[in-house]
Design a protein around this motif. Structure first.
Motif, PDB file in Angstrom:
ATOM      1  N   UNK A 130       0.815  -1.207   0.000  1.00  0.00           N
ATOM      2  CA  UNK A 130       0.000   0.000   0.000  1.00  0.00           C
ATOM      3  C   UNK A 130       0.846   1.252   0.000  1.00  0.00           C
ATOM      4  N   UNK A 135      -0.212  -0.281  -8.311  1.00  0.00           N
ATOM      5  CA  UNK A 135      -1.583  -0.486  -8.783  1.00  0.00           C
ATOM      6  C   UNK A 135      -1.878  -1.950  -9.093  1.00  0.00           C
ATOM      7  N   UNK A 136      -3.159  -2.233  -9.311  1.00  0.00           N
ATOM      8  CA  UNK A 136      -3.562  -3.584  -9.690  1.00  0.00           C
ATOM      9  C   UNK A 136      -4.596  -4.142  -8.744  1.00  0.00           C
ATOM     10  N   UNK A 137      -4.796  -5.455  -8.824  1.00  0.00           N
ATOM     11  CA  UNK A 137      -5.737  -6.141  -7.937  1.00  0.00           C
ATOM     12  C   UNK A 137      -5.099  -6.323  -6.568  1.00  0.00           C
ATOM     13  N   UNK A 140      -4.527 -12.446  -2.551  1.00  0.00           N
ATOM     14  CA  UNK A 140      -3.611 -13.041  -1.583  1.00  0.00           C
ATOM     15  C   UNK A 140      -2.333 -13.392  -2.338  1.00  0.00           C
ATOM     16  N   UNK A 227      -8.189 -13.558  -6.867  1.00  0.00           N
ATOM     17  CA  UNK A 227      -8.213 -14.241  -5.568  1.00  0.00           C
ATOM     18  C   UNK A 227      -6.789 -14.459  -5.081  1.00  0.00           C
ATOM     19  N   UNK A 228      -6.040 -15.317  -5.797  1.00  0.00           N
ATOM     20  CA  UNK A 228      -4.621 -15.497  -5.496  1.00  0.00           C
ATOM     21  C   UNK A 228      -3.831 -14.850  -6.637  1.00  0.00           C
TER      22      UNK A 228
ATOM     23  N   UNK B 235      -7.312   6.469  -2.503  1.00  0.00           N
ATOM     24  CA  UNK B 235      -6.096   6.305  -1.699  1.00  0.00           C
ATOM     25  C   UNK B 235      -6.469   6.566  -0.240  1.00  0.00           C
ATOM     26  N   UNK B 281     -15.994  -5.155 -16.777  1.00  0.00           N
ATOM     27  CA  UNK B 281     -15.774  -6.269 -15.866  1.00  0.00           C
ATOM     28  C   UNK B 281     -16.415  -5.991 -14.510  1.00  0.00           C
ATOM     29  N   UNK B 283     -16.024  -7.535 -11.919  1.00  0.00           N
ATOM     30  CA  UNK B 283     -15.072  -7.836 -10.844  1.00  0.00           C
ATOM     31  C   UNK B 283     -13.811  -6.988 -11.000  1.00  0.00           C
ATOM     32  N   UNK B 284     -13.899  -5.946 -11.813  1.00  0.00           N
ATOM     33  CA  UNK B 284     -12.692  -5.175 -12.166  1.00  0.00           C
ATOM     34  C   UNK B 284     -12.272  -4.176 -11.104  1.00  0.00           C
ATOM     35  N   UNK B 285     -11.937  -4.676  -9.931  1.00  0.00           N
ATOM     36  CA  UNK B 285     -11.608  -3.773  -8.821  1.00  0.00           C
ATOM     37  C   UNK B 285     -10.106  -3.514  -8.719  1.00  0.00           C
ATOM     38  N   UNK B 286      -9.446  -3.559  -9.851  1.00  0.00           N
ATOM     39  CA  UNK B 286      -8.014  -3.230  -9.841  1.00  0.00           C
ATOM     40  C   UNK B 286      -7.818  -1.719  -9.884  1.00  0.00           C
ATOM     41  N   UNK B 287      -6.808  -1.251  -9.185  1.00  0.00           N
ATOM     42  CA  UNK B 287      -6.445   0.157  -9.285  1.00  0.00           C
ATOM     43  C   UNK B 287      -5.488   0.321 -10.461  1.00  0.00           C
ATOM     44  N   UNK B 288      -5.334   1.561 -10.912  1.00  0.00           N
ATOM     45  CA  UNK B 288      -4.443   1.824 -12.043  1.00  0.00           C
ATOM     46  C   UNK B 288      -3.502   2.960 -11.670  1.00  0.00           C
ATOM     47  N   UNK B 289      -2.357   2.981 -12.313  1.00  0.00           N
ATOM     48  CA  UNK B 289      -1.392   4.046 -12.032  1.00  0.00           C
ATOM     49  C   UNK B 289      -2.025   5.401 -12.324  1.00  0.00           C
ATOM     50  N   UNK B 292      -4.783   6.384  -9.639  1.00  0.00           N
ATOM     51  CA  UNK B 292      -4.256   6.794  -8.337  1.00  0.00           C
ATOM     52  C   UNK B 292      -3.569   8.153  -8.430  1.00  0.00           C
ATOM     53  N   UNK B 313      -2.659   2.594   1.780  1.00  0.00           N
ATOM     54  CA  UNK B 313      -3.187   1.606   0.842  1.00  0.00           C
ATOM     55  C   UNK B 313      -4.046   2.320  -0.189  1.00  0.00           C
ATOM     56  N   UNK B 314      -4.348   1.609  -1.254  1.00  0.00           N
ATOM     57  CA  UNK B 314      -5.270   2.144  -2.242  1.00  0.00           C
ATOM     58  C   UNK B 314      -6.210   1.015  -2.642  1.00  0.00           C
ATOM     59  N   UNK B 315      -7.368   1.371  -3.140  1.00  0.00           N
ATOM     60  CA  UNK B 315      -8.335   0.348  -3.534  1.00  0.00           C
ATOM     61  C   UNK B 315      -9.294   0.922  -4.553  1.00  0.00           C
ATOM     62  N   UNK B 476      -8.178 -17.765  -2.348  1.00  0.00           N
ATOM     63  CA  UNK B 476      -7.310 -16.670  -1.895  1.00  0.00           C
ATOM     64  C   UNK B 476      -6.530 -17.070  -0.647  1.00  0.00           C
TER      65      UNK B 476
END
Lengths: 429, 488
Positions: A130, A135-137, A140, A227-228, B235, B281, B283-289, B292, B313-315, B476
């Protein structure tokens, strides 16, 4: 408050890792009788307990010990000296004014002790994903190298099988070897800087000996897997550490270990009112390793991040001795002392202030450089007059440096009380 | 046969379930994730909006002001963190004043209390941390902040305590509309990683499936719905930054775009975000450069001393956006007894205290039921050692010494709290579940130190091996075998 209300100690040491243990022994040696070590974990030794590789103690004991062995030497000594310690006990807060510590444990609940001097020895933590803001998902499979080390070395468990390591700090390098030895495939170690963050010996013994590639000027810019962890995107970076478009490379992996720097854990210190350095993240201290709060000392990785535990022990013993001396003499000092500054390549110095009347002779000044150097000199100026010049073949950010400043070095220039500033620089030969 | 089945255990589904549990009815909640509060409800701004944003006459406008008013009493009933910290909509250019005034007027029409337009001096008096560029602001003292997990979990636990059955890790695979002598009912086929296929039947079905609400709706209706996941990246900054401002600070939408908010959280961090990007998507909960970077750079227009170095953290979260722009809370015209609670994007969280009642009214019209006499209206949350007074801390430790054993040092969460989170109603089974119920791992080290200990406690208490413990269910897991195992 329960029974502890009236407990009074001379020196309270917060943390029972290498720094706290050495500080306790230092205080004892200097004559303090009533010492208490406060440890939050269930055993003394701190992070050394999970550092089962060897290489510890070359300076102190002239032999190569593992982390637990190195810690054991100090723990045995502490026990022999009958220095009391509390385990599973956390310091909730410290009232700096009266030096009243509020402690908490399963056995004793909340209780307070009063101390004449306090030594901060809480160590450091690892920079998280963090804080790196990758960035990204958020699957785990992303661990700080130290967390992975704990799983493998303390629990006998593998955090994963296909590993990428980001950051070439020493723990990352050590874990590259460790994971390999335990059956995992370490694909590469990526380092955003153009140089390695860890010790040279670790690059050789942990990467080169196992054929693990070190990709300098590379970083992780995306994390895949819902997930992973499934993989990371690696890119090359330019001289400003910015990703270079078009150099992206997908590396499949189920584990990402982060070894991207350590941060002194000073939440307790700043809560007390201890002034912190914006560069080290640790307290600003004088030659006695005393913070801006009288009778509050700091040592080890809570003060600044060390490369070798031997230096932690050495520094912490001094802090302990000084704390004991403070208790005995109740030094009341109003002046901060002479500023000691790092310039031209020197990122910081510990101490930041020096009071000639209390300095050791010689006084050790520790520092780190900001980049790699070859064939340079470390030059010390007192009131802008060069008093020490030491040639160095190589210098690297991963290695802690030190110089020894004698009283006579100051007196070369003027009477000690007329010294205005001390500067340490890196200069071309 | 259930009387009512709610699909989705997010904040909307849980609020509806809790309200329905006030009546003599057999209610079940079906959730595809391994825990409650796993979708949109876990990743949002945590803002209780005052209500000046929504277009007058919309359902959003109607429910927002009412929900805001009721949030405080609900927080007391169900013991979750809520604070009325006030909100400011900052204006940076004088040319935007008509827009600010329009917002004020809209707020008045919607019934928002105590709205005021402030001069730059007045803004700085309330918030000395704002930038010099601020040219004025709309001030809404009724704006608030809430712990989104706390709210969601409290509602679900209380619903469960009042007899609602929760089926987690249970995904809806298909819905069939059926008829018997009593009328229409629905046959819901579900799949679960643990239990395989299960059939549920119910006369009334409530679709609170968040970003999947269109998918569920379209299983029973010919009038197709589209929910677009609108991604918002955030963030979260260290608690050292939590006092930079005390109100929630929005930016007036302008030609520069919609703006980014900066707000303290109820736990004392600083939250900055969100972006708004429509994606495909769900389920597309990815952050991007880029996302952020945008968040931090836009937010620095509002608050003077924001530092990227303080990010812990960021989400990203996904708002379930429906094309019409308003909530859709109604019985589906071609599927009697099937009620949508869809398109609940902002200010959905603010409306939670009244969404339940709104849906319960619809259900009661379809099939009336008597009120429960023994409804349990209150619920106690997981105790917090960090927030407790010294006396309260001592009492907790006296009750269970595990409250003296700190596990998460950054947030000062003890083993006692973790045990409570595991063994309570709808208790945590995952590391994220522990995190949302206790804050263990939410601090500045982001679980570096406490994760192995928490995993150990979870394994011990649930009677499984550490390898079975996951971050958030499914695949996970944290661990993969033991040392010296070479896998092919």
């Amino acid at each position: 408050m329960t029974d502890g209300q009236n407990v009074q100690v001379d020196v309270a040491i917060i943390g029972g890792g290498p720094a706290g243990l050495a500080a306790a022994l230092g205080a004892k040696k200097r004559g303090a009788d009533n010492i208490l070590i406060i440890e939050r974990d269930n055993e003394l030794g701190g992070i050394l307990n999970q550092c089962i590789h060897n290489g510890f103690g070359l300076h102190t004991f002239k032999e190569e010990l593992t982390g637990p062995e190195y810690a054991a030497r100090f723990i045995e000594e502490v026990k022999k000296e009958k220095i009391p310690y509390l385990l599973n006990t956390i310091v909730v807060d410290v009232d700096a004014e009266g030096k009243i510590l509020t402690l908490m444990s399963r056995e004793r609940g909340l209780f307070k002790i009063r101390a004449k001097a306090v030594v901060l020895a809480m160590g450091c933590r690892e920079r998280s994903r963090g804080a790196l803001n990758i960035p990204g998902y958020r699957p785990a499979g992303i661990y700080s190298a130290g967390t992975a080390q704990r799983y493998v070395n303390m629990e006998g468990r593998m955090p994963g099988r296909e590993v990428v390591i980001l950051g070439s700090g020493d723990i990352g390098l050590i874990m590259a070897r460790r994971m390999t030895l335990e059956g995992a495939k370490v694909k590469l170690v990526a380092e955003i800087m153009p140089y390695c963050g860890g010790l040279k010996r670790n690059i050789v013994q942990c990467l080169e000996d196992y054929g693990i590639p070190l990709r300098l000027s590379h970083t992780v810019v995306d994390i895949h897997g819902k997930e992973r962890l499934k993989g990371v995107t690696l890119t090359r970076v330019d001289e400003h550490s910015k990703p270079i478009p078009g150099t992206e490379e997908y590396i499949p992996c189920d584990t990402l270990l982060l070894s991207c720097g350590l941060i002194p854990e000073n939440e307790l210190s700043s809560g007390m009112g201890v002034e912190l350095s914006s560069i080290t993240g640790g307290p600003v201290v004088n030659e006695s390793l005393e913070t801006n709060l009288e009778g509050v000392f700091a040592c080890g990785n809570v003060l600044h991040v060390h490369d070798l535990v031997d230096y932690v022990s050495e520094e912490a013993a001094k802090a302990g001795e000084n704390a004991a001396e403070y208790v005995e003499r109740q030094i009341r000092e109003t002046s901060r002392g002479i500023p000691v500054c790092g310039e031209k390549g020197v990122r910081y110095t510990v101490p930041s202030y020096l009071r000639p009347e209390y300095m050791d002779d010689p006084q050790v000044i520790r520092f780190r450089v900001g980049s790699n150097y070859q064939n340079v000199s470390v030059v010390v100026y007192v009131n802008d007059i060069c008093v020490i010049k030491i040639k160095k073949r190589t210098m690297a950010p991963g290695e802690m440096e030190q110089i020894k400043l004698k009283k006579s070095d100051l007196e070369k220039v003027c009477e000690c009380n007329k010294v205005q500033n001390i500067r340490i620089c890196i200069e071309e030969q | 046969m259930y009387d009512v089945i709610v699909i989705g255990a997010g904040v909307t589904g849980s609020a509806i379930a809790r309200e329905l549990s006030k009546y003599e009815r057999n209610v079940a909640v079906i959730e595809k994730a391994s825990d409650i509060c796993e979708g949109t409800s876990k990743a949002n701004s945590g803002i209780v909006h005052a209500g000046y944003d929504a277009v007058p006459g919309t359902l959003k406008a109607k429910l927002n002001v009412a929900g805001n008013e009721k949030m405080e009493s609900l927080s007391k009933e169900l013991d979750f963190p809520f604070r009325r910290n006030g909100s400011l909509v900052l204006m940076f250019e004088e040319e935007d004043r008509p827009a600010l005034e329009a917002l004020y007027e809209r707020g008045l029409t919607n019934g928002v209390k105590d709205l005021r337009i402030l001069t730059p001096e007045e803004v700085r008096k309330i918030e000395p941390g704002v930038t010099k560029q601020v040219a004025g602001a709309l001030y809404a003292p009724t704006g608030g902040i809430v712990c989104p997990f706390g709210l969601n979990i409290a509602l679900a636990e209380n619903a469960c305590d009042n007899g609602v059955s929760f089926f987690l890790d249970t995904e809806v695979l298909g819905i069939e509309k059926k008829r018997d002598e009593q009328g229409t009912y629905y046959r819901i086929c579900t799949g679960s990683r643990k239990n395989g296929e299960t059939i549920f039947e119910s006369r009334v079905v409530i679709n609170a499936a968040g970003v999947y609400a269109d998918y569920i709706h379209n299983m029973v209706s010919e009038k197709k719905m589209t929910i677009t996941p609108r991604k918002g990246e955030y963030c979260l900054l260290d608690k050292t930054e939590g006092k930079l401002i005390k109100s929630t600070v929005f930016q007036l939408p302008s030609k520069m775009g919609k703006g980014i908010l900066v707000t303290p959280t109820v736990h004392g961090n600083l939250l900055v975000g969100p972006t708004a990007q429509d994606i495909d998507d769900k389920e597309g909960v990815n952050t991007t450069a880029l996302g952020l970077e945008t968040v931090m750079s836009k937010a620095s227009r509002s608050v003077e001393t924001l530092s990227g170095k303080k990010i812990i953290t960021s989400f990203a979260g996904l708002r379930p956006h429906e094309d019409g722009g308003d909530f859709i809370i109604e019985e589906v015209t071609d599927a009697s007894g099937f009620i949508d609670a869809a398109g609940i994007d902002s200010p959905g969280l603010s409306c939670v205290p009244v969404i339940g009642e709104y849906v319960a009214d619809i259900v009661n019209k379809i099939s009336p039921a008597p009120r429960k006499k023994n409804f349990i209206a209150t619920r106690k949350g997981v105790p917090s050692m960090a927030e407790a007074t010294e006396r309260e801390r001592q009492a907790l430790i006296a009750e269970n010494p595990a409250f003296g054993q700190v596990i998460c040092r950054c947030e000062m969460v003890t083993e006692g709290e973790i045990l409570n989170a595991i063994h309570r109603t709808l208790g945590a089974t995952t590391l994220d579940g522990i995190k949302r119920r206790t804050r263990a791992g939410m601090g500045r080290c982001q679980a570096g130190f406490c994760a192995p200990k928490t995993v150990e406690i979870l394994a011990r208490e649930l009677g499984v091996d550490m390898e079975q413990i996951t971050k958030a269910g499914g695949n996970s897991g944290f661990l993969d075998g033991t040392n010296k195992e070479v896998q092919s």
